[in-house]
Design a protein around this motif. Structure first.
Motif, PDB file in Angstrom:
ATOM      1  N   ALA A   4       0.807  -1.216   0.000  1.00 60.24           N
ATOM      2  CA  ALA A   4       0.000   0.000   0.000  1.00 60.24           C
ATOM      3  C   ALA A   4       0.842   1.268   0.000  1.00 60.24           C
ATOM      4  O   ALA A   4       0.461   2.269  -0.588  1.00 60.24           O
ATOM      5  CB  ALA A   4      -0.924  -0.003   1.216  1.00 60.24           C
ATOM      6  N   GLU A   5       1.982   1.238   0.659  1.00 63.97           N
ATOM      7  CA  GLU A   5       2.828   2.424   0.808  1.00 63.97           C
ATOM      8  C   GLU A   5       3.952   2.427  -0.222  1.00 63.97           C
ATOM      9  O   GLU A   5       4.335   1.373  -0.723  1.00 63.97           O
ATOM     10  CB  GLU A   5       3.449   2.447   2.216  1.00 63.97           C
ATOM     11  CG  GLU A   5       2.435   2.403   3.346  1.00 63.97           C
ATOM     12  CD  GLU A   5       1.591   3.647   3.431  1.00 63.97           C
ATOM     13  OE1 GLU A   5       2.120   4.746   3.152  1.00 63.97           O
ATOM     14  OE2 GLU A   5       0.401   3.522   3.756  1.00 63.97           O
ATOM     15  N   GLU A  49      -4.896   4.166  -2.559  1.00 61.77           N
ATOM     16  CA  GLU A  49      -3.490   4.041  -2.138  1.00 61.77           C
ATOM     17  C   GLU A  49      -2.563   4.238  -3.328  1.00 61.77           C
ATOM     18  O   GLU A  49      -1.505   4.863  -3.209  1.00 61.77           O
ATOM     19  CB  GLU A  49      -3.267   2.679  -1.483  1.00 61.77           C
ATOM     20  CG  GLU A  49      -3.986   2.531  -0.155  1.00 61.77           C
ATOM     21  CD  GLU A  49      -4.146   1.090   0.295  1.00 61.77           C
ATOM     22  OE1 GLU A  49      -3.926   0.151  -0.522  1.00 61.77           O
ATOM     23  OE2 GLU A  49      -4.517   0.901   1.472  1.00 61.77           O
TER      24      GLU A  49
END
Length: 143
Positions: free
Chosen positions: A93-94, A118
């Motif tokens: 997600a990051e 995201e």
């Protein structure tokens, strides 16, 4: 500078990742995969079972050095644990910390609203830093 590519509207991220890794393995280059631990576990299982005709040699980044040296696909929870590879496949997600040391970053984005939101954040991160971004929309490409 790292080339960044987003593959959007991926209906089955693990299945798509397996096919992508099969293609990268056939091309001969080393590939790193970064994802949350549970996703890595699922990908490991999928790589063993997605095709009766193909074997994608892979291991976890925690494998012994001789295994890492002989394995073209390495799975890790973060980039720092990966050996040098030309391609990084991201299933998280990051923004993956340390992605800059790879020649190419491939972001896989599913069809869910959370995954797309995201991905927009990651896209902005790369664009704000001057990375050229390629967009591959599987919905418009017919899958």
């Amino acid at each position: 500078m790292t080339e960044v590519a987003f593959h959007f509207n991926v209906p089955d991220k693990l299945g798509y990742a397996c096919r992508l890794l099969r293609k990268a393995h056939a091309a001969g280059g080393p590939v790193g995969v970064v994802a949350p631990p549970e996703t890595l576990r699922q990908l490991d299982v999928a790589l063993w079972s997605f095709s009766a005709l193909d074997f994608i040699p892979h291991c976890a980044a925690a494998a012994p050095a001789d295994v890492l040296a002989a394995t073209p696909v390495v799975l890790a929870a973060d980039c720092a644990a990966l050996p040098h590879a030309g391609v990084l496949v991201h299933l998280g997600a990051e923004v993956p910390a340390g992605f800059e040391r790879f020649e190419r970053l491939i972001e896989l984005v599913g069809t869910g609203d959370d995954d797309r939101a995201e991905a927009r954040q990651r896209w902005r991160h790369y664009a704000d830093r001057g990375y050229a971004i390629q967009r591959h929309d599987l919905a418009s490409a017919g899958g």
